[in-house]
Write an enzyme that holds these catalytic residues in place. Structure first.
Site, PDB file in Angstrom:
ATOM      1  CB  THR A  98      -0.870   0.088   1.270  1.00 31.11           C
ATOM      2  OG1 THR A  98      -0.026   0.406   2.396  1.00 31.11           O
ATOM      3  CG2 THR A  98      -1.611  -1.201   1.522  1.00 31.11           C
ATOM      4  CG  ASP A  99       1.434   5.855  -1.061  1.00 25.27           C
ATOM      5  OD1 ASP A  99       2.443   5.902  -0.333  1.00 25.27           O
ATOM      6  OD2 ASP A  99       1.238   6.671  -1.977  1.00 25.27           O
ATOM      7  CE1 TYR A 100       5.595   7.230   5.619  1.00 28.78           C
ATOM      8  CE2 TYR A 100       3.608   7.726   6.835  1.00 28.78           C
ATOM      9  CZ  TYR A 100       4.987   7.642   6.774  1.00 28.78           C
ATOM     10  OH  TYR A 100       5.737   7.980   7.861  1.00 28.78           O
TER      11      TYR A 100
END
Ligand code: BGC
Length: 759
Positions: free
Chosen positions: A286-288
């Site tokens: 995932t992104d942050y």
């Protein structure tokens, strides 16, 4: 909750168009090794592999991971990011290998976006080179440095197509065009990954941000994306697909929602499209904090979003630690089938296996390699070349450029002596102190005491913006002198000079993540300086540093020359010097349209015709009352210190007979100026009649020619039905017989054209 399914039905059909992909490559040895390892793993240990916290030097989101060293030793971490250097990496890897029961090594990721220590131009700049071997080489070089510094995974390339320059992250991508963006995506993946992931100098690439992140509404970062299936498949998805076909080992899911379903919870996107239809068999992170953010999106509580994100197809949870907190309980309460955990864990372990980490966890940790590889002479030379090739000459009236080395020149502006901004955003490991300012670079080359400097203005006087940028490392400090004193000094310097060169633009923090702007002109105080300089009557050259297309109408109408240098990296100072003084003749071409006004956004060259195309004489046609429809500088545009003439297009025949036939379009380009130069001849196509409407032009190829003064060369392009394919009325990827136009020219607006038919 069944929200993962909402857009499945509408999009399934479209997948047909993408060429079927080879079956998952099997590696029986790897499969056996991982099955054996997983056979020994507890549920906790498997979930631990899915955890990707940040530890170390940078923070790129709202929260910071905590207790990471302890968690590594407890087997609760699969990989980390934001840590590099052999020493720092060795220490953490030792925790994983020496202190955990199964000794599973960690992945080490980082935002190596445009170079690791040797910083290349920002991606938008690099894309303006239209030079695939060069771009591949910059990625190769970044991988060599990153691996010498302990890393084995880079969060790049970013391949988000963007048509809205208000979005600050256009600086990280390759602009607006699908075809060019796909070429660049491929080149970068090849550069990072090489032919063998287990080699000591190759890294896992990570294609991001999957998907459509570049289409956030109103250009505001993290905003909603709502897009038709046709637009998605035709314009926005191909670069991700190109990267995956090139073998990209990992994908990052994006922050945005797509038609009501956040990407990080989107099973259609991450499983049906990515894996089942495109055949991707790597790992998705995932992104942050994107899983945590699913709660803000409003699709569930913590427990629900943990399940949604895993079932959708994410394997690693970046920073949220929601997998760590929730998956075990979900499995134990029989709310989640353990097979999802197993699958994600297997993919993480496969990535580690492919890197060779199970044979040698320290293979990317070598002080001696770091010493030898990082910022060596060859890499710095490449940085200079890349910087030169990325610069775009936007205007050059009366050949005011190149500058003469013996002239009296006033160099004015806050960026003349600047170092920090040169390396731009996302240059995490880069050391801006190693980038010579332009002023130092000219001093090193020219001993001319008629070069004078005046700061002229602050980069911005807007305290509200400064307050937003400074906490994130931009550190803009206002001068002790008043704005008027600064302008007066610059005007005095200008009056004594033959020519004024103003170095202006955006501070680096004004583009990049969370840096959207509603007004994309130069900061007001810079405009005031330019007006005062113009009033001196001296020729004024504007040298720009910025991370997005800007609105420059006044500048274009009033100044004599404009050179776009983006943020050109470690060797920016030297490269700008050589371009300004004519040692390198600029050759860059814009990969993104520069609008006249923000009111034109979204503006892009591959637009469609309306039913009432613009006609200035007719009231009821598609246009603005106050400005033309055309951009200030179109896609593909860029001048040179010489001029090029294009002949008429020659076609070897005017009809393509069926799928296996093709024709050749040729054009002769002549250097009609006084110096040698390089031109990028661009090929565009228009399908005149379709079962659905088609763009007025679409880029389908380009070729570079280098010509001496007076020299001519003929370039030829082959056009076959494969170049004419699109999603037809039934979303079938095909071509349709009929009439076409071919255009060739030096930018998307100034072209020669010819007609052909397809039977
Ligand atoms: C960005 C990503 C980046 C990640 C890790 C996020 O905020 O959107 O592009 O790779 O942080 O630093």
């Amino acid at each position: 909750m069944n929200l993962c399914k909402t857009i499945v039905a509408s999009c399934l059909t479209a997948a047909i168009g993408f060429t079927a992909i080879a079956q998952k490559k099997t590696d029986p040895k790897m499969d056996a090794f991982i099955s054996n390892l997983m056979g020994k793993m507890t549920l906790d240990e498997k979930i631990g592999q899915l955890n990707l916290p940040s530890i170390g030097f940078d923070i790129t989101g709202p929260i910071l991971s905590e207790g990471v060293e302890e968690k590594i030793q407890q087997g609760m971490v699969g990989g980390v990011f934001n840590t590099y250097t052999p020493t720092a990496v060795r220490k953490l890897q030792q925790y994983a290998v020496n202190k955990t029961r199964l000794k599973i090594p960690l992945l080490f990721g980082y935002d190596v976006i445009h170079g690791h220590k040797t910083i290349f131009p920002i991606p938008l700049g690099l894309s303006s080179s239209w030079d695939m071997p060069l771009i591949e080489q910059t990625a190769r070089t970044a991988a060599e440095e990153a691996t010498a510094d302990g890393l084995n995974w880079v969060f790049s390339p970013m391949v988000d197509i963007a048509r809205d320059p208000r979005w600050g992250r256009v600086s990280e991508g390759s602009g607006e065009d699908t075809w060019l963006g796909s070429q660049i995506a491929r080149a970068m993946v090849k550069g990072y990954q090489g032919n063998d992931l287990a080699a000591k100098n190759t890294v896992l690439a990570c294609v991001k941000h999957f998907a459509l992140y570049g289409a956030v509404e109103a250009g505001r970062d993290y905003n909603v994306v709502d897009m038709s299936e046709r637009k998605m498949f035709e314009y926005y998805l191909p670069p991700y697909k190109a990267a995956i076909d090139a073998g990209a080992a990992t994908v990052m899911s994006s922050f945005n929602e797509i038609n009501g379903v956040p990407a990080a919870a989107n099973q259609w996107l991450l499983t049906d499209l990515l894996r089942k239809q495109w055949g991707f068999d790597g790992m998705v992170a995932t992104d942050y904090t994107a899983i945590m953010e699913l709660m803000n999106h409003g699709v569930g509580n913590e427990e629900e979003v943990a399940k949604l994100a895993l079932v959708a197809g994410n394997d690693m949870d970046m920073v949220s630690e929601i997998f760590l907190k929730r998956l075990k309980q979900l499995v134990n309460e029989k709310k989640l089938n353990v097979s999802y955990v197993d699958l994600a864990c297997r993919r993480v372990l496969e990535a580690k296996y492919k890197l060779g980490l199970f044979t040698d966890p320290y293979r990317y940790v070598s002080e001696s390699r770091a010493k030898k590889e990082i910022m060596n002479a060859a890499k710095l030379q490449l940085a200079k070349e890349a910087a030169e090739k990325s610069m775009v000459l936007l205007k050059n009236e009366n050949d005011v450029l190149p500058l003469k080395a013996d002239a009296s020149i006033a160099f004015v502006g806050p960026l003349v002596k600047d170092q920090r901004d040169l390396i731009g955003n996302w240059s995490g490991a880069g050391d801006w102190k190693k980038a010579a300012s332009f002023w130092d670079a000219i001093q090193a080359q020219y001993l001319n005491n008629k070069f004078v400097y005046a700061k002229g203005c602050n980069i911005t006087d807007d305290q509200k913006i400064i307050n937003k940028l400074n906490p994130h490392d931009a550190q803009i400090v206002l001068d002790n002198k008043t704005p008027q004193q600064l302008i007066d000094e610059a005007v005095a310097a200008a009056k004594n000079a033959n020519v004024v060169v103003a170095f202006l633009g955006e501070p680096f923090g004004m583009s990049g993540e969370a840096a959207s702007r509603s007004d994309i002109s130069l900061p007001e105080n810079q405009q005031a300086l330019l007006k005062a300089l113009k009033a001196t009557g001296k020729p004024v050259v504007l040298v720009l540093m910025n991370g997005r297309p800007l609105t420059l109408q006044w500048e274009n109408n009033n100044l004599n020359a404009i050179l776009e240098t983006w943020f050109a990296g470690t060797k920016a100072g030297e490269a700008i010097t050589d371009v300004l003084f004519g040692k390198y003749n600029p050759s860059g071409k814009l990969s993104m349209t520069f609008p006249r006004s923000v009111g034109q956004i979204p503006i892009y060259y591959n637009a469609k015709s309306t039913g009432r195309p613009i006609d200035e004489q007719q009231k009821y046609t598609s246009k603005y009352l106050d400005i033309p429809n055309t951009p200030l500088y179109p896609f593909g545009y860029g001048l040179s210190y010489t001029t090029f003439n294009y002949s008429a297009i020659q076609l070897d025949k005017t009809t393509i007979n069926g799928a296996n036939d093709k024709l050749t379009a040729s054009i002769t380009i002549t250097n009609t100026g006084n110096v040698a130069g390089q031109e990028t001849a661009q090929l565009y196509i228009r399908d005149m009649v379709g079962s659905v409407t088609r763009p007025l032009k679409e880029l389908k190829g380009f070729q570079k020619v280098t010509l001496k003064p007076g020299e001519s060369k003929t370039v030829s392009f082959t056009i076959s039905p494969a170049d004419l394919m699109f999603y037809d009325i039934n979303m079938k990827y095909t071509y349709e017989p009929g009439a076409f136009k071919v255009f060739i020219g030096g930018n998307s607006q100034e072209v020669k054209e010819a007609d052909f038919k397809v039977e």
